[in-house]
Design a protein around this motif. Structure first.
Motif, mmCIF file in Angstrom:
data_model
loop_
_atom_site.group_PDB
_atom_site.id
_atom_site.type_symbol
_atom_site.label_atom_id
_atom_site.label_comp_id
_atom_site.label_asym_id
_atom_site.label_seq_id
_atom_site.Cartn_x
_atom_site.Cartn_y
_atom_site.Cartn_z
ATOM 1 N N MET A 156 5.001 -10.650 0.383
ATOM 2 C CA MET A 156 5.202 -12.157 0.130
ATOM 3 C C MET A 156 4.469 -13.018 1.156
ATOM 4 N N PHE A 157 4.010 -12.511 2.055
ATOM 5 C CA PHE A 157 2.839 -13.402 2.964
ATOM 6 C C PHE A 157 2.402 -12.335 3.790
ATOM 7 N N GLN A 158 0.959 -12.458 3.983
ATOM 8 C CA GLN A 158 0.051 -11.552 4.647
ATOM 9 C C GLN A 158 -1.089 -12.563 5.429
ATOM 10 N N TYR A 159 -1.259 -11.960 6.658
ATOM 11 C CA TYR A 159 -2.499 -12.475 7.413
ATOM 12 C C TYR A 159 -3.522 -12.069 6.987
ATOM 13 N N SER A 160 -4.602 -12.715 7.241
ATOM 14 C CA SER A 160 -5.897 -12.127 6.870
ATOM 15 C C SER A 160 -6.416 -10.955 7.626
ATOM 16 N N SER A 161 -7.324 -10.075 6.979
ATOM 17 C CA SER A 161 -7.645 -8.836 7.594
ATOM 18 C C SER A 161 -8.131 -8.948 9.033
ATOM 19 N N SER A 162 -8.793 -10.009 9.310
ATOM 20 C CA SER A 162 -9.362 -10.143 10.690
ATOM 21 C C SER A 162 -8.456 -10.665 11.681
ATOM 22 N N SER A 163 -7.204 -11.061 11.253
ATOM 23 C CA SER A 163 -6.151 -11.677 12.251
ATOM 24 C C SER A 163 -5.645 -10.695 13.098
ATOM 25 N N THR A 164 -5.425 -11.045 14.427
ATOM 26 C CA THR A 164 -4.450 -10.100 15.225
ATOM 27 C C THR A 164 -3.265 -10.657 15.326
ATOM 28 N N TRP A 165 -2.896 -11.655 14.794
ATOM 29 C CA TRP A 165 -1.348 -12.084 14.904
ATOM 30 C C TRP A 165 -0.449 -11.194 14.250
ATOM 31 N N SER A 166 0.844 -11.201 14.635
ATOM 32 C CA SER A 166 1.696 -10.191 14.004
ATOM 33 C C SER A 166 3.221 -10.827 14.241
ATOM 34 N N ILE A 167 4.096 -10.368 13.264
ATOM 35 C CA ILE A 167 5.403 -10.909 13.581
ATOM 36 C C ILE A 167 6.283 -9.735 14.062
ATOM 37 N N MET A 168 7.160 -10.485 15.082
ATOM 38 C CA MET A 168 7.832 -9.603 15.996
ATOM 39 C C MET A 168 9.234 -9.249 15.348
ATOM 40 N N GLY A 169 10.031 -10.244 15.127
ATOM 41 C CA GLY A 169 11.344 -9.870 14.763
ATOM 42 C C GLY A 169 11.784 -11.085 13.806
ATOM 43 N N ILE A 170 12.678 -10.905 12.857
ATOM 44 C CA ILE A 170 13.065 -11.678 11.988
ATOM 45 C C ILE A 170 14.648 -11.812 11.722
ATOM 46 N N SER A 171 15.092 -12.898 11.340
ATOM 47 C CA SER A 171 16.612 -13.317 11.021
ATOM 48 C C SER A 171 16.720 -13.864 9.993
ATOM 49 N N TYR A 172 17.842 -13.864 9.335
ATOM 50 C CA TYR A 172 18.264 -14.858 7.907
ATOM 51 C C TYR A 172 19.239 -15.574 8.355
ATOM 52 N N ASP A 173 19.142 -16.882 8.007
ATOM 53 C CA ASP A 173 20.072 -17.882 7.885
ATOM 54 C C ASP A 173 20.775 -18.222 6.860
ATOM 55 N N ALA A 174 21.968 -17.828 6.432
ATOM 56 C CA ALA A 174 22.541 -17.880 5.274
ATOM 57 C C ALA A 174 22.917 -19.346 4.727
ATOM 58 N N LYS A 175 23.200 -20.235 5.722
ATOM 59 C CA LYS A 175 23.424 -21.746 5.362
ATOM 60 C C LYS A 175 22.226 -22.436 4.597
ATOM 61 N N THR A 176 20.907 -21.970 5.512
ATOM 62 C CA THR A 176 19.854 -22.731 5.085
ATOM 63 C C THR A 176 19.030 -21.754 3.896
ATOM 64 N N MET A 177 19.242 -20.720 3.736
ATOM 65 C CA MET A 177 18.554 -19.689 3.027
ATOM 66 C C MET A 177 17.041 -19.647 3.554
ATOM 67 N N ASP A 178 17.009 -19.566 4.717
ATOM 68 C CA ASP A 178 15.529 -19.573 5.544
ATOM 69 C C ASP A 178 15.480 -17.984 6.394
ATOM 70 N N ILE A 179 14.347 -17.585 6.308
ATOM 71 C CA ILE A 179 13.992 -16.556 7.266
ATOM 72 C C ILE A 179 13.460 -17.244 8.420
ATOM 73 N N LEU A 180 13.700 -17.056 9.737
ATOM 74 C CA LEU A 180 13.062 -17.222 10.851
ATOM 75 C C LEU A 180 12.416 -16.273 11.465
ATOM 76 N N TYR A 181 11.340 -16.181 12.052
ATOM 77 C CA TYR A 181 10.650 -15.162 12.598
ATOM 78 C C TYR A 181 9.662 -15.694 13.688
ATOM 79 N N VAL A 182 9.581 -14.504 14.811
ATOM 80 C CA VAL A 182 8.674 -15.186 15.692
ATOM 81 C C VAL A 182 7.343 -14.318 15.554
ATOM 82 N N GLU A 183 6.379 -15.229 15.815
ATOM 83 C CA GLU A 183 4.954 -14.743 15.311
ATOM 84 C C GLU A 183 4.176 -14.591 16.681
ATOM 85 N N LYS A 184 3.763 -13.494 17.153
ATOM 86 C CA LYS A 184 2.886 -13.086 18.348
ATOM 87 C C LYS A 184 1.377 -13.215 17.821
ATOM 88 N N ARG A 185 0.961 -14.624 18.582
ATOM 89 C CA ARG A 185 -0.653 -15.121 18.332
ATOM 90 C C ARG A 185 -1.608 -14.569 19.264
#
Length: 226
Positions: A156-185
């Protein structure tokens, strides 16, 4: 050790969460769960802590010979604990009542080794971050989704092949129906991102920057309380 707090007092839940690296809580059932590399444990947080032979893991079978359980996420509606398994690089689940662990999203269908995981039962959705070489050897970093039974996996979402960024941890908020995640840049920078996943027919997720430029050199994770 796992400690419970209401901001005014601290209550020791257990001293026996040896080598625990992730925790989930179900306040409806008063259960706290924690993951080690080889199993997932749970107990009533108002009861005397179980230790030693009295502490029995949820998973009775289904793991590889040398398992490495990663992150965990609880499905409070259907009573499953979902988790990432690092050795075989699968998304798996086990009943909260205990039993065999089963593969939900196999590595071949996961777009890359799964890392973090979140569960949205009301949307029939599991979301997971992936980071590393996929089954064909291509290095990918992004977010995947699948239905609760593992069907219809999609990137559903992907960084470019040259990117060094990555996703560390994710959490779901049922009230807002959002995913929150920490991005290591980078070595010294993190960011907090938000993704609306309420549209289950979407073909792509568009992250919204909440906080950028967070200084940090260690691991950092996020949790949403619904």
């Amino acid at each position: 050790r796992i400690i419970r707090t209401d901001l005014f007092r601290f209550v020791n839940v257990t001293d026996c969460a040896i080598d625990a690296h992730d925790v989930e809580v179900n306040n409806k059932t008063r259960m706290v769960y924690w993951a080690t590399a080889s199993n997932i444990y749970g107990q009533d947080y108002n009861m005397t802590a179980k230790c030693g032979s009295d502490l029995v893991g949820l998973i009775t079978s289904g793991l590889p010979g040398s398992p490495s359980i990663g992150r965990i996420a609880i499905d409070k509606v259907n009573n499953y604990m979902y988790f990432t398994e690092i050795t075989n690089k699968n998304v798996m689940r086990v009943p909260l009542a205990g039993g065999a662990a089963t593969t939900v999203v196999a590595f071949a269908n996961s777009f890359g080794p799964p890392k973090g995981i979140a569960v949205a039962p009301e949307l029939n959705t599991i979301a997971y971050s992936y980071d590393g070489a996929d089954s064909g050897g291509t290095v990918r970093h992004g977010l995947g989704r699948a239905e609760l039974d593992g069907s219809n996996p999609k990137s559903m979402f992907q960084y470019s092949s040259s990117s060094t960024w990555s996703i560390m941890g994710i959490s779901y908020d049922a009230k807002t129906m959002d995913i929150l995640y920490v991005e290591k840049r980078g070595t010294n920078e993190m960011a907090l991102q938000q993704v609306d996943i309420s549209n289950t027919t979407a073909t792509w997720w568009d992250p919204n920057h909440l906080v950028t430029g967070v200084s940090g050199t260690q691991e950092m994770y996020v949790a949403a309380d619904s």
